[in-house]
Design an enzyme around this catalytic site. Structure first.
Site, PDB file in Angstrom:
ATOM      1  N   ASP A   1      -3.490  96.705  67.125  1.00  0.00           N
ATOM      2  CA  ASP A   1      -2.393  97.151  66.254  1.00  0.00           C
ATOM      3  C   ASP A   1      -1.063  96.511  66.628  1.00  0.00           C
ATOM      4  OD1 ASP A   1      -1.917  98.385  68.633  1.00  0.00           O
ATOM      5  OD2 ASP A   1      -1.669 100.409  67.807  1.00  0.00           O
TER       6      ASP A   1
ATOM      7  N   GLN B   1      25.258  88.986  65.054  1.00  0.00           N
ATOM      8  CA  GLN B   1      25.651  90.286  64.499  1.00  0.00           C
ATOM      9  C   GLN B   1      26.480  91.012  65.562  1.00  0.00           C
ATOM     10  OE1 GLN B   1      22.534  92.480  62.372  1.00  0.00           O
ATOM     11  NE2 GLN B   1      21.202  90.680  62.556  1.00  0.00           N
TER      12      GLN B   1
ATOM     13  N   LYS C   1      35.434  74.022  55.803  1.00  0.00           N
ATOM     14  CA  LYS C   1      34.445  74.456  54.814  1.00  0.00           C
ATOM     15  C   LYS C   1      34.821  75.821  54.267  1.00  0.00           C
ATOM     16  CE  LYS C   1      31.196  76.892  57.854  1.00  0.00           C
ATOM     17  NZ  LYS C   1      29.824  76.971  58.361  1.00  0.00           N
TER      18      LYS C   1
ATOM     19  N   ASP D   1      27.365  71.954  67.577  1.00  0.00           N
ATOM     20  CA  ASP D   1      27.321  73.365  67.207  1.00  0.00           C
ATOM     21  C   ASP D   1      26.553  74.121  68.286  1.00  0.00           C
ATOM     22  OD1 ASP D   1      27.878  75.579  65.707  1.00  0.00           O
ATOM     23  OD2 ASP D   1      26.918  74.855  63.876  1.00  0.00           O
TER      24      ASP D   1
ATOM     25  N   ASP E   1      20.185  77.005  62.675  1.00  0.00           N
ATOM     26  CA  ASP E   1      19.125  77.895  62.195  1.00  0.00           C
ATOM     27  C   ASP E   1      18.413  77.241  61.016  1.00  0.00           C
ATOM     28  OD1 ASP E   1      17.435  79.947  61.592  1.00  0.00           O
ATOM     29  OD2 ASP E   1      18.986  81.467  61.375  1.00  0.00           O
TER      30      ASP E   1
ATOM     31  N   THR F   1      24.412  74.250  57.102  1.00  0.00           N
ATOM     32  CA  THR F   1      25.781  73.846  57.433  1.00  0.00           C
ATOM     33  C   THR F   1      25.814  72.451  58.056  1.00  0.00           C
ATOM     34  OG1 THR F   1      26.505  76.137  57.759  1.00  0.00           O
ATOM     35  CG2 THR F   1      27.793  74.424  58.830  1.00  0.00           C
TER      36      THR F   1
END
Length: 379
Positions: free
Chosen positions: A103, A163, A258, A285, A289, A293
């Site tokens: 599981d 985040q 930008k 950078d 991801d 950009t």
């Protein structure tokens, strides 16, 4: 009731670990001195009590982890990086078993005695982020319950780092929540690399060592003999990082202005600020991801006359469709570090060049274990 493991850790043998500058163990020192002084019999020579410590032994105890052994373990996220670190430190990988039930629950068992050991767990929280994060927490809980003297979570890539604030109403600060989970699971210290924002260190209520991969990337770039080089930040937020690279390489600096569409949220290049025509441009950078950009920035540089375009990033997350975008872009080479394993989908990118940060992490682990300064690595 105080358990045996707690007595050993907090009183009898050594004080609890208190970071890189532990307080002086006055109680232990006094006990050792008492053992030497009270052993003098009346009118006779001083005889050392077999239970008393010498001054040298007391000094070793006062330096926290100096008397413990280093143990290095790895989760399933990046065992190759962990093995590279172990090879640099000349220590074997720790013996443990980690697997999943039908599981998908995690099962973990340590196959050696780690009581009183200085344990380091290498586990970047890369894709699948939640699975690797849960693995790390379960592993730390097992080590804590097995009486490890100290547990250091080595997290080369810290998931959820983007985040880190409330940028919209009614949203979580997930980077802080993850920090709380790691501390609650049993971490005594965190070693990480190139956080999306340096302020994330303050989310942890334990000592946190924040390394930078800049020395590894700059060393590579300096050996390429590119000629006229301009370091380019793909947005204003990365200007400080790009400026640091440009200063170390003696290169010029450019910044891409930008904007994001209010309707789609997609980044749109407005202006390139700086001299890039006929020059070799190095886009710098921290994270790539989906590569939207960085590819748009590369196209803007190409359209304005850049001779060659190299892209560099510390964390090559490369979520789909990043590889397809990079392969179709004017980017000549994509230089990343191996904080994240580059297998599966990422391996399809012929432009990808991963650099190892194992030595840098290994040096930091050695310094933490030996209670020496790691400041020289914060460059």
């Amino acid at each position: 009731m105080v358990g045996r493991g707690q007595v050993v850790r907090h009183g009898t043998l050594a004080p609890a670990f208190e970071g890189s500058n532990p307080s002086a163990p006055a109680t232990l020192l006094g006990t050792a001195q008492a053992g030497l002084d009270t052993s003098r019999s009346a009118g006779g020579p001083a005889v050392r009590d077999v239970g008393a410590r010498t001054a040298k032994e007391v000094t070793r105890v006062s330096h926290g982890m100096a008397r413990t052994e280093l143990r290095l373990f790895s989760g399933s996220a990046h065992p190759l990086l962990a093995q590279e670190i172990a090879d640099f430190l000349c220590v074997p990988m720790g013996q443990a078993r980690l697997h999943r039930f039908a599981d998908t629950e995690v099962s973990f068992q340590i196959d050696e005695n780690i009581r009183g050991m200085d344990v380091f767990i290498v586990q970047p929280t890369s894709r699948p982020v939640d699975e690797h994060l849960m693995e790390l927490c379960i592993m730390m809980d097992a080590f804590r319950r097995s009486s490890a003297a100290r547990i250091t979570a080595v997290i080369p890539y810290y998931g959820y780092a983007r985040q880190d604030r409330k940028d919209k109403p009614r949203v979580p600060i997930s980077a802080k929540l993850v920090a709380n989970l790691i501390v609650a699971a049993g971490a005594d210290r965190v070693l990480t690399m190139d956080l999306h924002k340096a302020q994330i260190q303050a989310f942890f209520d334990i000592p946190t060592d924040h390394l930078f991969a800049a020395p590894v990337i700059i060393d590579y770039l300096s050996r390429q003999q590119f000629g006229k080089v301009t370091i380019v930040s793909p947005d204003a937020g990365g200007a400080e990082r790009a400026r640091a690279y440009a200063k170390r390489l003696g290169a010029d600096l450019a910044i891409i202005d930008k904007r994001r569409s209010s309707e789609t949220g997609a980044a749109e290049v407005m202006n390139v600020i700086g001299d890039i025509k006929g020059r070799i441009c190095v886009l710098q950078d921290d994270i790539i991801d989906t590569a939207g950009t960085i590819v748009k920035a590369a196209q803007a540089l190409h359209d304005q006359g850049a001779e060659r375009i190299i892209a560099c990033a510390v964390h090559g997350v490369l979520s789909p469709p990043a590889v397809d975008r990079i392969n179709a872009s004017p980017i000549e080479r994509l230089v990343v570090t191996n904080t994240i394993p580059h297998d599966g989908e990422r391996a399809r990118c012929p432009k990808l060049l991963p650099l190892s940060v194992a030595r840098l992490l290994g040096q930091a682990i050695r310094s933490i274990h030996e209670e020496t300064s790691v400041s020289s690595l914060f460059v």
